[in-house]
Design a protein around this motif. Structure first.
Motif, short mmCIF file in Angstrom:
data_model
loop_
_atom_site.label_atom_id
_atom_site.label_comp_id
_atom_site.label_asym_id
_atom_site.label_seq_id
_atom_site.Cartn_x
_atom_site.Cartn_y
_atom_site.Cartn_z
N ALA A 179 -2.09 -13.75 -12.43
CA ALA A 179 -2.31 -14.19 -13.92
C ALA A 179 -1.26 -14.04 -14.95
CB ALA A 179 -3.62 -13.45 -14.27
N ASP A 180 -0.60 -13.03 -14.93
CA ASP A 180 0.44 -12.69 -15.70
C ASP A 180 1.76 -13.34 -15.52
OD1 ASP A 180 -0.97 -10.75 -17.08
OD2 ASP A 180 -0.08 -8.92 -15.78
N ARG A 181 2.10 -13.80 -14.13
CA ARG A 181 3.34 -14.56 -13.83
C ARG A 181 3.07 -15.99 -14.18
NH1 ARG A 181 7.54 -13.08 -10.28
NH2 ARG A 181 8.66 -14.75 -9.48
N TYR A 182 1.90 -16.46 -13.79
CA TYR A 182 1.63 -18.02 -13.98
C TYR A 182 0.78 -18.51 -15.14
CZ TYR A 182 3.58 -17.20 -9.10
OH TYR A 182 4.44 -17.12 -8.44
N GLY A 183 0.20 -17.55 -16.06
CA GLY A 183 -0.40 -18.14 -17.14
C GLY A 183 -1.21 -19.26 -16.48
N ASP A 184 -1.12 -20.14 -17.67
CA ASP A 184 -1.91 -21.64 -17.71
C ASP A 184 -1.60 -22.55 -16.49
OD1 ASP A 184 0.22 -22.62 -18.60
OD2 ASP A 184 -0.51 -23.27 -20.45
N ARG A 185 -0.37 -21.97 -15.64
CA ARG A 185 -0.25 -22.70 -14.50
C ARG A 185 -0.88 -22.46 -13.31
NH1 ARG A 185 5.10 -25.18 -15.04
NH2 ARG A 185 4.70 -26.36 -12.96
N LEU A 186 -1.64 -21.52 -13.34
CA LEU A 186 -2.58 -20.90 -12.19
C LEU A 186 -3.96 -21.49 -12.25
CD1 LEU A 186 -2.98 -18.82 -10.05
CD2 LEU A 186 -3.71 -17.21 -11.54
N PRO A 187 -4.44 -22.30 -11.42
CA PRO A 187 -5.77 -22.94 -11.30
C PRO A 187 -6.59 -22.00 -10.89
CG PRO A 187 -4.49 -23.50 -9.07
CD PRO A 187 -3.26 -22.74 -10.04
N PRO A 188 -7.98 -22.16 -10.88
CA PRO A 188 -8.88 -21.15 -10.60
C PRO A 188 -8.75 -20.78 -9.09
CG PRO A 188 -9.97 -23.16 -11.44
CD PRO A 188 -8.49 -23.41 -11.39
N ILE A 189 -8.91 -19.33 -8.92
CA ILE A 189 -8.71 -18.59 -7.55
C ILE A 189 -9.93 -18.59 -6.70
CG2 ILE A 189 -7.98 -16.37 -6.72
CD1 ILE A 189 -6.36 -15.83 -9.10
#
Length: 454
Positions: free
Chosen positions: A349-359
């Motif tokens: 979550a910290d590394r990718y922020g809003d680039r991270l889709p739902p997990i």
């Protein structure tokens, strides 16, 4: 787990398996040979010379296994298509008998109220493609896109969620760098093109599946924290390099469209910048497989094979995995550290922020050899609490797939490790639900009752 540890409404509960580990029937129904069929036939490759030729015989017993899933109360089942069952040589028209088997499985799941969540590739490369260079050659990415299109066109009307690849790090490291898994190559850092080609194949598969009508597509990538063996500058540097190669070499291209550093980008084949645009095709979810953290330090010349499942690493590496002391272990020797589960999710979550889709947690589980498996219950309770803690902190996790429904063929470890909620007698193939099966069933029922869904 008490009612206080609630998961979000709509949270999905499932189990995971893979084709070579459970299907068996490797010469039936028009299936072609895979790299694992060839690898297991080579002396000394697998513990006790065991193979997946029969495994759990899921090919013939799938209805019995779906009934076990229905009784368990799951709403999603992650399995894998066997590429050589669908395309015996990895190219050309589909094998009708292979497609018909997956038709039967998918329809059985849907009748039971269970969503199929198939993985296109879980390490069983058609041997014909491996003979042509396998994942070292760019052509395999075209073959994989064709394979994805074929499956999408056949099943997209019945399959809501799709996973392209399982754990590209493992086939890169274990299959091509150190040779402990199929195809058994020992290329060291010469295996880096395997990583790039798998990631490119993923991107092309996402595009092919979308064109065929698939609407929810992701990957299942394994990730865990790398913990430095000490605070010395040498151990910190070694751990950072290991972390980059094991975690971020695979996640950064997918989620950021770049490799973690220029040296890695320069080591990759092909038009890397153009490929990265395909590799980073947006996904609908990101699947994380998580098992255990790894302790890493600077090389000492006394590599600890216990830290790598007993598999020796080649000499001369700039890092050295170490046994993580002070933690209880599974029967596979993996440390039990639920806090590491929360940590890796927060790191993403910290590394990718809003680039991270739902997990989605596409795998998590442990090996314990007991039907009255109270230690597995303790493990699952601890890890699910750690997952709930991550969700409570705002991380968007939509579901959890336990590894695994059945005891199965555990790759180079043969049948020595039992990850299943259901015990399998590998002589008679009789299935016996374990204590953990009942515990997981009750947990799912309680969560649904709290959410008003059941």
């Amino acid at each position: 787990m008490t009612a206080e540890a609630q998961f979000p409404a709509g949270f999905r509960w499932g189990v995971s398996t893979s084709a070579y580990q459970i299907e068996g029937a490797v010469t039936e129904g028009g299936r072609g040979p895979s790299t694992w069929d060839v690898f297991t036939g080579q002396p000394g490759r697998v513990l006790n010379g065991e193979t997946g030729a029969v495994a759990c015989d899921h090919y013939h017993r799938y209805a019995e296994d779906v009934a076990l899933m229905r009784e368990l109360g799951i709403d999603s089942y992650r399995f894998s298509f066997a590429w050589p069952r669908v395309q015996p040589g990895g190219r050309g028209p589909a094998n009708p008998e292979g497609l018909a088997f997956y038709d039967r499985l998918i329809d059985e799941l849907l009748t039971a109220g269970i969503q199929p969540v198939p993985t296109l590739f879980h390490w069983d490369t058609p041997q014909e493609l491996e003979d042509a260079g396998g994942w070292l050659e760019r052509d395999i990415t075209e073959r994989f896109a064709d394979y994805a299109a074929l499956l999408g066109e056949r099943y997209a009307d019945r399959v809501p969620h799709w996973i392209t690849l399982n754990e590209p790090m493992v086939i890169t490291l274990m299959g091509y760098a150190v040779g402990a898994h199929a195809p058994g190559r020992e290329l060291g850092f010469g295996a880096l093109p395997v990583a790039h080609h798998q990631l490119l194949a993923h991107g092309r598969a996402v595009q092919a599946l979308r064109a065929a009508g698939a609407t929810s597509i992701g990957i299942a990538s394994n990730h865990a924290p790398t913990w430095p063996a000490s605070e010395s500058a040498e151990d910190l540097e070694a751990a950072a390099l290991y972390d980059t190669l094991i975690n971020w070499l695979f996640a950064d291209p997918l989620l950021l469209g770049r490799y973690p550093n220029d040296d890695l980008a320069a080591a990759m084949p092909g038009p890397v910048a153009e490929d990265l645009a395909v590799i980073s095709t947006p996904m609908d979810f990101f699947g994380i497989n998580h098992y255990a953290p790894v302790s890493v330090g600077a090389p000492t010349g006394n590599a600890d094979v216990a830290a790598t499942d007993g598999i020796p690493l080649p000499p001369g590496l700039p890092f050295e995995p170490r046994t993580l002391e002070g933690y209880a272990k599974t029967d596979f020797g993996w440390p039990i550290a639920p806090a590491a589960f929360t940590e890796i999710l927060r790191t993403f979550a910290d590394r990718y922020g809003d680039r991270l889709p739902p997990i989605y947690i596409t795998e998590n589980g442990c090996s314990f050899d007991s039907v009255d498996d109270q230690r597995r219950i303790e493990y699952l309770d601890g890890y699910l609490r750690a997952l709930q803690e991550a969700i409570s902190s705002g991380i968007d996790v939509r579901g959890y797939f336990q590894w695994s429904l059945l005891d199965n063929f555990e790759w180079a470890a043969g049948y020595s490790q039992r990850f299943g909620l259901v015990h399998v007698d590998f002589e008679t193939l009789v299935r016996t639900p374990k204590a953990s099966y009942g515990w997981f069933r009750d947990l799912i029922a309680k969560q649904r009752a709290v959410q008003g869904r059941g």
